[in-house]
Structures are given as C-alpha cells and as structure tokens.
Design an enzyme around this catalytic site. Structure first.
Site, mmCIF file in Angstrom:
data_model
loop_
_atom_site.group_PDB
_atom_site.id
_atom_site.type_symbol
_atom_site.label_atom_id
_atom_site.label_comp_id
_atom_site.label_asym_id
_atom_site.label_seq_id
_atom_site.Cartn_x
_atom_site.Cartn_y
_atom_site.Cartn_z
ATOM 1 N N TYR A 180 54.345 62.884 59.569
ATOM 2 C CA TYR A 180 55.494 62.090 59.134
ATOM 3 C C TYR A 180 56.723 62.930 58.797
ATOM 4 C CZ TYR A 180 52.046 58.354 58.869
ATOM 5 O OH TYR A 180 51.092 57.453 59.187
ATOM 6 N N SER B 268 46.571 49.097 67.042
ATOM 7 C CA SER B 268 46.130 48.881 65.671
ATOM 8 C C SER B 268 45.735 47.423 65.518
ATOM 9 C CB SER B 268 47.247 49.232 64.677
ATOM 10 O OG SER B 268 46.800 49.128 63.341
ATOM 11 N N PRO C 181 57.532 51.052 61.696
ATOM 12 C CA PRO C 181 57.003 49.768 62.169
ATOM 13 C C PRO C 181 57.646 48.622 61.408
ATOM 14 C CG PRO C 181 55.468 50.745 60.630
ATOM 15 C CD PRO C 181 56.608 51.725 60.765
ATOM 16 N N HIS D 50 56.915 54.704 57.210
ATOM 17 C CA HIS D 50 55.444 54.720 57.261
ATOM 18 C C HIS D 50 54.807 55.833 56.428
ATOM 19 C CE1 HIS D 50 51.580 53.732 58.688
ATOM 20 N NE2 HIS D 50 51.768 53.768 59.987
#
Length: 592
Positions: free
Chosen positions: A82, A520, A95, A311
């Site tokens: 990240y 996912s 997202p 995220h």
C-alpha cells in the site's frame, strides 16, 4: 476493552514448512506453463529447497523475524502493498461500494442532506463503539478475529511522501467530518462539548446551514490526491509551506471521514458504481473527493449512497461490517427528534502560488483520461443462485470461481494467474493471503467443458474435483499457510541479504503472481456492489457475492485499451448457465 482485550492472545501468523511451500508453489504454476517451462521451474525449485541452499537460509531468517516481531508480515504488507504504491489512488488504488437509494428514503427537496444525516449519524455511532472498545468481536467458525483494523478505518488519512506515504490515525481525537461540495471543502464539528456525537436531526440542521453558505471559490484541490504519489508529495510539501494551507491540511487530515455531497444523480447501478469509483469526470464530481482519506461517504443529489475507500488501513470484512451499520433501518423518531441549534460547517481556505495553480491544472487535465480509461459494469444474475449450487454439494464460492475460469478460457483461450483474497484475521494483526485459484483440476474442468466428446457426468465429476481443490487451498490460505505472503517474505529477505536467488528471476514466478484475474467475494445480504479496478493493465477486476438465495451479483472492471468489462461479465454469466445445464443433465445420468 471488549473489542481489543483479547487481541494479543491471538496466535501469530504461522510459517509453512519450506518443503510444503515448494510443493504447493509447483502445483499452482503447472497449469500456467508448457512442459518445458514447468521442467525448468521444477529444477529451480529443487535447487531452492536443497538442504543448506537459499531456501533453508531464507526460512531461518524468516523464523528469526517471526520470533522478534508481533507479526512477521504486517509491517511489510502495509508498506509494500500500500504505502509504497506510487500510482494514483484514483481508480487504480481505491475500491468503492455502492448501495443505491436506501429503503425509507423520502424524495423531497432535502433528500440528499437527509440521507447524509442518516448515514453520518450511523457512522458516528459505529465510531463510538470502536473507540470505546464496545464492538463485539468478529468470529469465524467460532474463532475470534483480530479487531485492530477497526481502530484505523475512521479518523485516518494517508499523507503523501517521496518513495513511501505515511498513515496518520487520530482515533478519539477525530471530532469533525470533512464535507466536499462543488469541489470545495468544509469541516463540521460533529461532537458536543461533553463528547456526545451529533444526532441525525442535529446533523440535518447543520447540513442545511451548509446550503446557505456563500463560499470563497478555489480550484478543485481534491485533484491533487488523484496524482501519482511522488508528484503529489512534492505539491503537498509546497502547499504546507503556507501557514494557511498547513492549518487546512491539519484540519482535513484529522477528520473522521469525508462526506461528498455530489451534484450528479445516478440513474442506475452502473452510474452509481462509477460515481463512487471516480466521480464520472471533472465536469461531474471527480473533484469532489479527497482520495487520501480512508473513508469517503458519497451521497448523490437523488440520495444514491456510495463509499470510496483508501485501502491501506483495512480489508473487506471490517469495511463490510461498517457498511452494514450504515444501512440499518431508519427509525422515524431519529429524524423527527427535536434538537437545539448547532454550529454549521466552516470552509477551509487556501493560499495557492502560481506554481501550485499550474500543477493543479496539470493534474486536473489528466483525470478524465483515467476515468474514461476504465470500463466498470455491474450485473445481477437471476438464472440460479446458492440453493441450486448447494443442492449439488458444491461450494458456491468455488462454483463461481470455476465459472470465471471457464469464461476466461472461452474468451482468451487460456487460464491466467487468478487472485482471490482470503482473510487471515484469526491471527494477531492478520490481513490477507492469496487463494491461487488456478489448479490442474481447474484446467481439466474447463477443457472438458469445451470438449464435445466429454459427457455431462464426466464434466460434473471434474467440476467437483476442481471445486474441492479450490476449497482445500482456500482453507489453507485462511489458516495462514498459503504460498504468496511467505514467498514475498523470502524475496524481501533475499534482497536484504544480497542473495541472488534464481527462483525469483524465473519468468514463471512473475507469471504466476501477475494477477490478470483479480477477484474478491463478499457475503452480502442484499444487492449492492463493491468494485475495484484490475491490478494489471491487461487484467480484470471481479467482485462478486454468491451469498443470497435468489441472485448472484458481480461487478467487472477492465481497462478499455485492453477489452470490455461487459463482454467478460456476459461470458461469466454464460459460463454459469452452462454449468447449471451440465449439472442438471448429469443428475439423471447419475441416477441411471
């Protein structure tokens, strides 16, 4: 506290024996390689696992790290997955989730701020539980899960830095929300002096005051957060040189969350998903965001609700629980509750140099290209759902994953490395592990489905074998004994020790971890869509739910330069129908 009191007692993330890792890795790469390629990779793995070789040395180093840290993985994962990610958060980083218009919504002139008041009141109630340690502990199969992610979701901001960003979390000290409206930013106190959060009625009153403000106009500074991270870090430092800007940035970063009051009114699920993902371009709502904040609540003019998520602090499970709390049914008494006067929002002010204005214009000019480059579609599949799949004694998740493999093979003539996320929160500071979906059994199944000489019974048997292999790998990933995180640990340690490891230079290593199909699954209770972009240029992003009894939902993303999300979404649904018909045809054969 109830929430965190037992977290230190959770077991640490385990390490898998070196020989097991090597065996599992070879099994996952085999379906992706030719015979010659596989034989080369098998030789490299054999060299790696030879006693006294690189594998033994790296495993010993990783065992030592495990002994001396709370989690051998957590810091590495946060930094490498990240915070050191240099691409823009817009589209490729963050997202989103879209919920549509909430039940009980009153469609009057105040539908937007009434929805906003309802949702922000719920968010503050959740934050109170998290801050006080009163959240009940999540469990899976009766086992407690790590709850530390809940302390970082709200009141957190990612701050750009050269080479690597910093995550700032303010916890209980976060007492305001940031409001974005028409590309301008405001802060609003949402707690009384005695510490009580504002009620829905109080928030509604404060939001009505916002509508009456005659603001000072500034260029859309939120555009800076859409830039590549190193470029944004340079501009951030320039902005902070002004005391006016430094004060505004400080206030902005320590807010609970962002409330984006958008001008647009999405008419369908696709428009709602794209609004939540990127704001539909500069002329619509793309500048009405601050992508560095961990949680952005997006309320459109017609009351459509979405969230955009930075995220790095948290994964799907905690984020889904927060979303569920926002969507609790409306109690009419909350909206009608009498309340006294409350202060309104205060606008944030900026001092922009000519260089900052030029940089802002430059980054703003790039946004529409990023937005238009993503094809994002949503689908509701009603042909069959979980009951039919369970009737045939197949895992619904495995069934859907095999449908994606079949769809990809039909569309592109091959299988590709496929990522599915597995939660490792049963361990202290656990995040995720990769479920490597492609297996020899999956390849055998998709080939049989396209072989005219294969009978429904043979295909059904291969589907069950592929599903069983997938379920077995999934269980191991949840138990912290997958492949990818530990191999990543070996590779990091090899770099630090100056070891040249041929296995990591093998093209098969890169091929098997280049996730051209990133997926996912979320256990949703009603129709909503979580969406994310592909993680490689020529890949797909697919988020789906097979948890409901009447529908299967999925979102599909694809960069337009490489193809169509619509075509692949329909290919998945066609594969689902083919599998349904095959199982239905196989059942009478089995009875005979």
């Amino acid at each position: 506290s109830r929430t965190l009191g037992g977290m230190a007692a959770l077991p640490p993330l385990p390490l898998r024996p070196l020989q097991d890792i090597c065996d599992a890795y070879l099994r996952t790469v085999q379906p992706l390689l030719t015979r010659d390629e596989y034989e080369r990779t098998a030789r490299l793995v054999q060299d790696f696992r030879t006693p006294g070789g690189h594998g033994d040395k790296l495993h010993a180093l990783l065992e030592e790290r495990k002994k001396n840290t709370e989690s051998w993985l957590a810091d590495w994962w946060l930094q490498l997955a990240y915070l050191s990610y240099r691409a823009p958060l817009l589209v490729t980083g963050n997202p989103c989730n879209t919920f549509g218009v909430l039940p009980g919504t009153v469609h009057d002139e105040h539908v937007q701020i009434r929805t906003a008041a309802r949702v922000i009141a719920r968010l503050l109630q959740f934050k109170e539980l998290a801050d006080s340690g009163a959240l009940s502990v999540d469990t899976m199969d009766g086992k407690p899960l790590c709850m530390t992610q809940y302390k970082r979701i709200l009141g957190t901001c990612r701050v750009p830095g050269k080479g690597i960003d910093v995550l700032k979390s303010f916890g209980r000290d976060a007492k305001q929300i940031l409001i974005a409206r028409r590309g301008l930013f405001y802060v609003l106190d949402v707690y009384h002096p005695d510490g009580r959060p504002y009620t829905m009625a109080e928030l509604f009153k404060a939001f009505k005051k916002l509508l009456a403000i005659k603001p000072v106009e500034y260029p859309g500074l939120g555009a800076f957060t859409t830039d590549e991270r190193d470029a944004w870090a340079e501009q951030y430092a320039r902005l902070r040189a002004s005391p006016i800007n430094a004060r505004s940035l400080d206030l902005l970063e320590r807010t609970v969350a962002v409330l984006c009051l958008d001008a647009s009114a999405p008419a369908d699920w696709d428009a709602a998903a794209n609004t939540a993902m990127h704001g539909m371009g500069v002329a619509v709502d793309a500048l009405n965001r601050w992508y560095d904040k961990s949680y952005q609540v997006i309320v459109s003019a017609n009351g459509t609700l979405g969230v955009n998520i930075e995220h790095s602090p948290a994964d799907g499970g905690p984020l889904l629980r927060i979303a569920d709390s926002l969507l609790r049914p409306l109690d009419p008494a909350e909206a009608d509750e009498a309340c006294g006067d409350v202060p309104g929002p205060q606008q944030l002010h900026w001092e922009l140099s000519a260089a900052s204005v030029a940089a802002l214009q430059s980054v703003t000019s790039k946004i529409d290209g990023i937005v238009s480059g993503l094809d994002l579609k949503t689908f509701v599949f009603r042909h069959h759902a979980k009951p039919f799949i369970k009737k045939h004694k197949i895992s619904p998740d495995a069934y859907f994953q095999m449908a994606m493999q079949l769809a990809h093979h039909r569309t592109h003539g091959q299988l590709v490395a496929t990522y599915e996320s597995a939660s490792t929160r049963q361990f202290h500071l656990g995040r995720t592990e990769t479920i490597r979906v492609v297996s020899p059994e999956a390849l055998a199944f998709v080939k049989a489905m396209q072989d005219p000489g294969s009978s429904p019974g043979e295909r059904a048997a291969l589907l069950r074998a592929a599903s069983a292999a997938h379920t077995d790998y999934s269980r191991k990933a949840v138990a912290g004994v997958g492949v990818d995180r530990q191999l990543m640990g070996y590779r990091i340690l090899a770099g630090g020790a100056g070891l040249d490891v041929p296995l990591f230079a093998d093209p098969a290593y890169n091929l098997s971890s280049t996730w051209r199909l990133s997926t996912s699954q979320l256990p949703l209770k009603f129709i909503q869509f979580l969406c994310f972009a592909p993680v490689v240029d020529d890949g797909y992003g697919v988020c789906y739910s097979v948890n409901m009894n009447d529908v299967i939902t999925l979102s599909v993303s694809r960069f337009r330069a490489h193809g169509s999300a619509t075509l692949f979404g329909h290919a998945i649904m066609d594969a689902l129908v083919s599998m349904h018909d095959m199982l239905a045809a196989a059942a009478p054969q089995a009875s005979l």
